[in-house]
Design a protein around this motif. Structure first.
Motif, PDB file in Angstrom:
ATOM      1  N   GLY A 306       5.431   0.603  -0.457  1.00 30.16           N
ATOM      2  CA  GLY A 306       5.211  -1.535  -0.045  1.00 30.16           C
ATOM      3  C   GLY A 306       4.196  -2.125  -0.556  1.00 30.16           C
ATOM      4  N   THR A 307       4.628  -2.902   0.957  1.00 30.18           N
ATOM      5  CA  THR A 307       3.449  -4.090   0.204  1.00 30.18           C
ATOM      6  C   THR A 307       1.523  -2.919   1.245  1.00 30.18           C
ATOM      7  OG1 THR A 307       3.982  -5.994   0.483  1.00 30.18           O
ATOM      8  CG2 THR A 307       2.475  -5.102   2.112  1.00 30.18           C
ATOM      9  N   SER A 352       0.081   2.816   7.149  1.00 25.11           N
ATOM     10  CA  SER A 352       0.834   1.681   6.976  1.00 25.11           C
ATOM     11  C   SER A 352       1.386   1.127   8.256  1.00 25.11           C
ATOM     12  CB  SER A 352       1.805   3.144   7.592  1.00 25.11           C
ATOM     13  OG  SER A 352       3.280   3.102   8.603  1.00 25.11           O
ATOM     14  N   GLN A 353       1.650  -0.114   8.177  1.00 23.45           N
ATOM     15  CA  GLN A 353       2.000  -0.961   9.000  1.00 23.45           C
ATOM     16  C   GLN A 353       3.009   0.024  10.492  1.00 23.45           C
ATOM     17  OE1 GLN A 353       3.161  -3.317  12.912  1.00 23.45           O
ATOM     18  NE2 GLN A 353       5.092  -2.596  10.800  1.00 23.45           N
ATOM     19  N   SER A 354       3.834   0.531  10.077  1.00 23.09           N
ATOM     20  CA  SER A 354       4.774   0.817  11.339  1.00 23.09           C
ATOM     21  C   SER A 354       4.236   2.026  12.072  1.00 23.09           C
ATOM     22  CB  SER A 354       6.092   0.810  11.312  1.00 23.09           C
ATOM     23  OG  SER A 354       6.470   1.720   9.840  1.00 23.09           O
ATOM     24  N   THR A 357       6.887   5.072   8.805  1.00 22.34           N
ATOM     25  CA  THR A 357       7.767   4.820   7.100  1.00 22.34           C
ATOM     26  C   THR A 357       7.783   6.495   7.019  1.00 22.34           C
ATOM     27  OG1 THR A 357       6.472   3.237   6.815  1.00 22.34           O
ATOM     28  CG2 THR A 357       7.787   4.406   4.703  1.00 22.34           C
ATOM     29  N   SER A 405       6.101  -7.633   5.223  1.00 23.17           N
ATOM     30  CA  SER A 405       4.460  -8.086   5.901  1.00 23.17           C
ATOM     31  C   SER A 405       3.277  -8.950   5.618  1.00 23.17           C
ATOM     32  CB  SER A 405       3.858  -6.515   5.781  1.00 23.17           C
ATOM     33  OG  SER A 405       2.695  -6.005   5.793  1.00 23.17           O
ATOM     34  N   LYS A 489       6.843 -10.145  -2.293  1.00 22.23           N
ATOM     35  CA  LYS A 489       6.766 -11.083  -1.523  1.00 22.23           C
ATOM     36  C   LYS A 489       8.098 -12.038  -1.822  1.00 22.23           C
ATOM     37  CE  LYS A 489       5.516  -9.120   1.215  1.00 22.23           C
ATOM     38  NZ  LYS A 489       5.041  -8.809   1.565  1.00 22.23           N
ATOM     39  N   GLU A 492      11.586 -10.257  -2.082  1.00 17.69           N
ATOM     40  CA  GLU A 492      11.916  -9.365  -0.680  1.00 17.69           C
ATOM     41  C   GLU A 492      12.760 -10.623   0.020  1.00 17.69           C
ATOM     42  OE1 GLU A 492       9.582  -7.135   2.286  1.00 17.69           O
ATOM     43  OE2 GLU A 492       8.378  -8.276   1.220  1.00 17.69           O
TER      44      GLU A 492
HETATM   45  O1  M6R Z   1       5.431   0.362   8.543  1.00 13.54           O
HETATM   46  P1  M6R Z   1       4.822   0.686   6.572  1.00 13.54           P
HETATM   47  O2  M6R Z   1       3.344  -0.347   6.110  1.00 13.54           O
HETATM   48  O3  M6R Z   1       4.582   2.427   6.735  1.00 13.54           O
HETATM   49  O4  M6R Z   1       6.440  -0.058   6.048  1.00 13.54           O
HETATM   50  C1  M6R Z   1       5.732  -0.215   4.083  1.00 13.54           C
HETATM   51  C2  M6R Z   1       6.679  -0.622   3.642  1.00 13.54           C
HETATM   52  O5  M6R Z   1       8.496  -0.464   3.757  1.00 13.54           O
HETATM   53  C3  M6R Z   1       6.606  -2.186   3.718  1.00 13.54           C
HETATM   54  O6  M6R Z   1       5.419  -2.912   3.485  1.00 13.54           O
HETATM   55  C4  M6R Z   1       7.593  -3.223   3.302  1.00 13.54           C
HETATM   56  O7  M6R Z   1       7.827  -2.842   1.705  1.00 13.54           O
HETATM   57  C5  M6R Z   1       7.898  -4.627   3.320  1.00 13.54           C
HETATM   58  N1  M6R Z   1       9.042  -4.873   3.950  1.00 13.54           N
HETATM   59  C6  M6R Z   1       6.733  -5.922   2.299  1.00 13.54           C
HETATM   60  O8  M6R Z   1       7.004  -6.785   3.542  1.00 13.54           O
END
Ligand code: M6R
Length: 612
Positions: A306-307, A352-354, A357, A405, A489, A492
């Motif tokens: 994703g992002t 990765s944000q979270s 993933t 994100s 974005k 989404e």
């Molecule tokens: O938590 P992560 O960064 O690994 O997540 C990856 C994607 O699922 C996340 O960036 C997704 O594309 C968002 N909804 C984008 O805004």
């Protein structure tokens, strides 16, 4: 994607579970439910749709004096979002209730075996096999813990589970394998299990992260942690630093808008204390221990979804340009299933944000299996990806609650610049170049705040363009991934069709779509590819297409070409994405709001994609 909250203690579990579920809403869900066990009596309620629907069905004042309880928000995978499919699920004898995040891959086989033994199933979910399987072992005389363990040895797949059983009513068992799960503890006999720490911030900051194949047994007097095979383990208690305000809207109508306005701060938090001006490099504590290995790598694969993948695309260009190390970005969902060639002296970087993933985690497992050095750029401290990698850099962007994100994207870009700078200075990047990047990076937050001041203008643009249902986003070089991100974005949160394209590819197909009803957003900043972008805009105009351009302040000429222009301040070309993305985030936000959508919780999406 599915949220889990569990409680064991002497307080009424009902408001604790509902409060926790509300905190987990941002993960994405379509139904919810709770099961509470007190003095051998169960209180179960489920609903389809938002938590408010669940709240309407229950009374907070219901006088439950302590006990154990589990709550769940379900993001449908096996079976539609219906009441019957909502969690928790129970055994035939109604004694065992289970909430689950993940996927049980062999559930069909297990279900058939259990049906043959007389078990009756109500839902279409994979989860429902779990309480029946535990029941089957209980019937053979095993206690609760042993029955859970034996059931776990039968199932294949990913799971974060919370389980309660009226035969041992004071216990809550939590088990983890690949899906996120942590334990919260207090000094006054309150114990919690949750998918992430945001659900627990009002109750405790003392957290224990479970590893895969570990289980916790919680009751009102204590907790035990063991492996699924029964070995008891002593785990470190981590203390969370997150502020409570970071998970509040603080006067903004949506988390997404608040987080867009936090983008300058996200850049500051990513770079603060990490710039060494006199050496023209970055100081990155998390990779300090492997700096010698990094000085020898000749290839860096960046993997993400994703992002985060789009940040990785920019990372690829940054690493090659600043350090000369060859780099390639790969979708984690592809990397994990192909047969990636991992050469000596290479490394893989997961973004990765979270940090949870599923595909990104699996890509790391694959790389590690091939003995590759693994690195991470992760926002959530203590998350699975952060713990899986050999070394890594935290974003320090604070919790990102909006499903789309935004602030973490610019934070990821900032950290990627720092990493590219670090690798560059280990190699041939000159001190002067390094210093120039540091100076410019430090000035970005101020420039971003100038862009944010244009929010009313961008809102006006969103209104002007809100009648269109198709968009083409174009950019080149560092801004090509920004075109993808702008389009991602918009689709989404507004559910309109938006395609991101490398502007150089426009003539190879997408130009066929251009007409007066198909506007383009062109990122045409004054840089090494500006003239090329100008030609693309001319070509669109020649076909009656409308153009909204993102251009560099001072470029008056573009007003004659494009229909509308949003200006951004001048910066170094490799740093431009941090500025060009900001108006596109705002544009998507206002567009979604004008269309009347819940931009913080877009339909069908989950914040943390913990299943593949
Ligand atoms: O938590 P992560 O960064 O690994 O997540 C990856 C994607 O699922 C996340 O960036 C997704 O594309 C968002 N909804 C984008 O805004």
């Amino acid at each position: 994607m599915c949220g889990i909250i569990g409680y064991a203690g002497n307080k009424n579990p009902m408001p604790i579970l509902i409060g926790g579920l509300k905190r987990l809403e941002y993960r994405g869900y379509d139904s919810a439910g709770i099961a509470i066990l007190n003095a051998k009596k169960f209180y179960v309620q489920k609903s389809v749709g938002k938590i408010e629907q669940l709240v309407k069905k229950i009374s907070y004042r219901q006088n439950i004096e302590g006990g154990v309880g589990i709550g769940h928000t379900r993001w449908a995978t096996h079976g539609k979002p219906t009441l019957t499919n909502a969690h928790p699920h129970n055994s035939c004898d109604n004694k065992i209730w289970v909430a689950h995040n993940g996927i049980i891959e062999n559930y069909k086989d297990i279900k058939n075996q259990l049906i043959a033994k007389g078990h009756k199933f109500k839902s279409e979910t994979d989860t429902e096999v779990i309480p029946h399987l535990i029941e089957e072992y209980s019937k053979k005389g095993f206690d609760f813990k042993k029955s859970v363990r034996l059931a776990m040895s039968d199932i294949k797949g990913t799971y974060a589970l919370t389980i309660i059983n009226s035969d041992e009513p004071d216990k809550l068992i939590a088990v983890k394998n690949s899906s996120p799960l942590l334990i919260g503890i207090t000094k006054n006999g309150q114990y919690f299990a949750a998918s992430d720490a945001t659900a627990l911030l009002t109750h405790t900051r003392e957290i224990i992260y479970l590893n895969d194949k570990e289980m916790a047994v919680l009751n009102g007097t204590g907790y035990q942690i063991e492996t699924i095979s029964g070995q008891s383990i002593n785990k470190k208690i981590e203390v969370l630093k997150e502020k409570e305000e970071s998970i509040q809207k603080s006067g903004f109508p949506h988390f997404m808008l608040k987080e867009i306005f936090e983008e300058p701060e996200a850049v500051e938090n990513a770079i603060n204390g990490r710039l060494i001006y006199k050496e023209g490099t970055a100081k990155l504590g998390g990779i300090e221990t492997i700096k010698n290995e990094l000085s020898k790598i000749n290839h860096l694969t960046i993997t993400a979804c994703g992002t985060a993948y789009l940040a990785g695309q920019i990372g690829e260009y940054l690493v090659e340009e600043l350090s000369g190390v060859s780099s390639k970005v790969e979708y984690a969902s592809e990397f994990r299933y192909k047969n990636p060639v991992i050469k000596n002296n290479s490394a893989i970087l997961a973004v990765s944000q979270s940090g949870e993933t599923a595909d990104t985690l699996a890509a790391l497992y694959e790389a590690e299996r091939k003995n590759c050095l693994t690195l991470g750029i992760v926002n959530v401290v203590g998350s699975s990806i952060a713990r899986q990698t050999h070394a890594g850099i935290y974003n320090h962007a604070g919790p990102e609650i909006g499903v789309a994100s935004t602030k973490v994207f610019v934070s990821q870009l900032s950290v990627l610049i720092l990493l590219a700078l670090f690798l560059g200075r280990q190699r041939n990047l000159s001190l002067t170049e390094g210093k120039k990047i540091i100076m410019e990076l430090s000035s970005l937050p101020k420039k971003m705040r100038q862009i944010l001041k244009q929010a009313p203008l961008i809102k006006k643009m969103a209104r002007k363009y809100s009648k269109f249902d198709n968009f083409l986003y174009l950019g080149r070089k560092y801004n090509m991934p920004i075109a993808y991100e702008g389009a991602l974005k918009l689709k989404e949160i507004s559910y309109v069709h938006a395609e991101g394209y490398g502007a150089g590819e426009m003539k190879h197909g997408p130009i066929a779509m251009i007409n007066k009803n198909f506007p383009s957003v062109a990122i045409a900043t004054t840089n090494s590819v500006y003239e090329k972008m100008e030609s693309n805009i001319e070509e669109i105009k020649a076909r009656n297409g409308r153009v909204l351009a993102i251009a560099t302040k001072g470029n008056k000429k573009i007003t004659k070409l494009a229909d509308d222009v949003i200006y951004i301040p001048k910066t170094l070309e490799p740093l431009e994405p941090i500025l060009t993305v900001l108006p596109l985030h705002l544009f998507a936000y206002y567009f979604g709001v004008l269309r009347g959508f819940d931009v913080d919780k877009p339909r069908n999406l989950a914040k943390s994609v913990t299943v593949e």
